[in-house]
Design an enzyme around this catalytic site. Sequence first.
Site, PDB file in Angstrom:
ATOM      1  CG  HIS A 189      -2.153   0.857   0.984  1.00 35.47           C
ATOM      2  ND1 HIS A 189      -2.113   2.235   0.960  1.00 35.47           N
ATOM      3  CD2 HIS A 189      -3.442   0.515   0.724  1.00 35.47           C
ATOM      4  CE1 HIS A 189      -3.326   2.704   0.723  1.00 35.47           C
ATOM      5  NE2 HIS A 189      -4.158   1.679   0.577  1.00 35.47           N
ATOM      6  CG  HIS A 190       1.449   5.258  -2.686  1.00 34.92           C
ATOM      7  ND1 HIS A 190       2.559   5.847  -2.105  1.00 34.92           N
ATOM      8  CD2 HIS A 190       1.472   5.642  -3.992  1.00 34.92           C
ATOM      9  CE1 HIS A 190       3.218   6.552  -3.017  1.00 34.92           C
ATOM     10  NE2 HIS A 190       2.584   6.437  -4.165  1.00 34.92           N
ATOM     11  CB  ALA A 191      -0.749   4.047   3.577  1.00 40.92           C
ATOM     12  CB  ILE A 251       6.588   2.097   0.245  1.00 44.54           C
ATOM     13  CG1 ILE A 251       5.562   1.479  -0.732  1.00 44.54           C
ATOM     14  CG2 ILE A 251       7.034   1.099   1.293  1.00 44.54           C
ATOM     15  CD1 ILE A 251       6.123   0.388  -1.614  1.00 44.54           C
ATOM     16  CG  ASN A 277       3.888   8.005   0.849  1.00 46.27           C
ATOM     17  OD1 ASN A 277       4.021   7.730  -0.330  1.00 46.27           O
ATOM     18  ND2 ASN A 277       3.195   7.238   1.697  1.00 46.27           N
TER      19      ASN A 277
END
Length: 479
Positions: free
Chosen positions: A138-140, A142, A324
Amino acid sequence: MRQLTGLDAAFLALDSPTAYGHVGSVSVLDPSGDREALTLERLTDLVESRLHLVPPFRRRLVEVPFGLDHPYWIEDPDFDIEFHVRELALPTPGDDRQLAVQAARLHARPLDRRRPLWEMYLIHGLQGGRQALYTKVHHAAIDGVSGNDLLATLMDTSPQPREVVEPDPWRPEAEPGTAQLLARSALSLAGHPIRAARVTARTVRSLPAAVGSPARPRLPLIDRFVLRRDRGVVLPAPPLIAPATPFNKNIGPHRRWAFTSVPLAEVKGIKNAAGVTVNDVVMALCAGALRIWLQKHDALPEGPLVAAVPVSVRTETQKGTHGNRVSAVIAPLPTHLADPAQRLEAAHEAMRAAKEQHNAMPAELLTDIAQFSMPALANQASRLATRLRLLERVPPFNLIISNVPGPTVDLYLCGARLDGVYPLSAIADGQGLNLTVLGSNGKLNFGALADRDLVPDVDLIIDALNDELVALSDAFGTG
C-alpha cells in the site's frame, strides 16, 4: 506504535470499491544455468529471514475511533507469513501478454486492512523457464524511492544470498485500546494550531516567487491586471483544468496493464544530442505514445495534456526510511505537437518551468498540508467527489507520469537473476491511466496501468513508446 503522516493517510483515503491505493511491481527472474527454479518454500524462507530489514511487512493499521486522527502502525500480533507469500502458474505458453493479464487481475484486488498491507506472488510457467514475482504494497507505507529500497533489501548482488545478521527476537505489540488512542490523538491535535501557523508563515514567504513564476497555471485576472503581462509568450504553463480525454472519467474495479523496456543507452544518446535530461526524453516518449492513442480514438485535444510528475523530497537523513516523502510538479505534456523533435523541446521547457515553480514553494508543503486533514472528513470528501464525479468534470491533470530510479547493478533472488522489474502504480477517479518508469541496470522499464473499460487497449500505448523512441532517434541522428 508509529502514527501515519497526513500524506500517508491520504493514500489510505484513495481506497474505495473501485480505486485501490496500493502500488506494485513485476520482477521477471531468469534462473539460467543449472540452477533449480525458485520454490514457494525457498521464497518464504528468504522473506521471513529478512523481515527485520523491511519493517512495513510486519506492521498493520490501527484506526483511531471515529476517524478523529490519523491511524497508527503497530507490530501485528497475529502476523502470518504464509498469508502474504503465495504462488500461481500461467497456462501454456506463458507469454508476456498472459503475465500482464494476470498481474492486472492481482492488482485489481484490494489489500486486507486487518493485516499488514502487502502481498507477494511467485508466478511459474513463463516462457524460457523464467519466473516472475508480483509484489504489491500500500502507498500508505512506501513511496517510489522507499519501494525500491524494499526490493533491494530482498535481493542480492550475486547468485549466492548474502549472510544477514541475526535480528533481536521480534516482539509484537498488543493492540491499543480506545482510551489510549483517543488520548494520543488529543495530544497530537493540540499541537495543530502551532504547526498550522508555521506552515502558513512558510507558505506566505514563498508566495511572491510562486505568483511571479512563469510556470504556474494561467490566472488571467492576475496576469493582466496585477502583473500586467501576457504569460503566453514567456513559457508554457498548464491550465487550471486539464482537457477532456477518454481516460479522465470515474473508474471501475477492473484493470489493464502492459509493459516494455527501452535501452537506456538509446535514451541517453537522444538526451546528449538534444541537450536535455533523461526525464525530458521520458516525457517526450510518453507524449508521443499518448498522441498516437488519442488520434486512434479520435480524441486528441487541440492543446497539450497536463501531467502530474511526482518528485521525491526525501533528504539525506531520511534515506532508508519508509513512508511517503514526495511532492509533485504539474507540467504541460506536448501531445498537440506532431513533430517528435518539437515535442522533446517543448517537454524540456515545460519541465524546466515546472521545476522552477516547484522550487519556489516549500519542499514538503504537500506533506504539511495533508497533516491537518481529519481521516473521517477526508474519506467523506473522497466519497462525495466520486458521487458528484468532480474529478471527471474538473480534472486538475490528465494523468500521473512517474520516473523512479532503480538498481544499476545485476540483482538476484535466491540465485535467479533479475531480468527486469516493471511497475504497476495506482489510478483513481478522474485519472484512469498511469504511466510509470523504473530504471534497472541499463534499461528503462515502462508500465502502463489503466481502467479496463476506459483504456481497453493499453498495450497500444506501450507499443507506441517503442515507435516514438525510433522517431526521436531518427530526428536527432542517434539511430
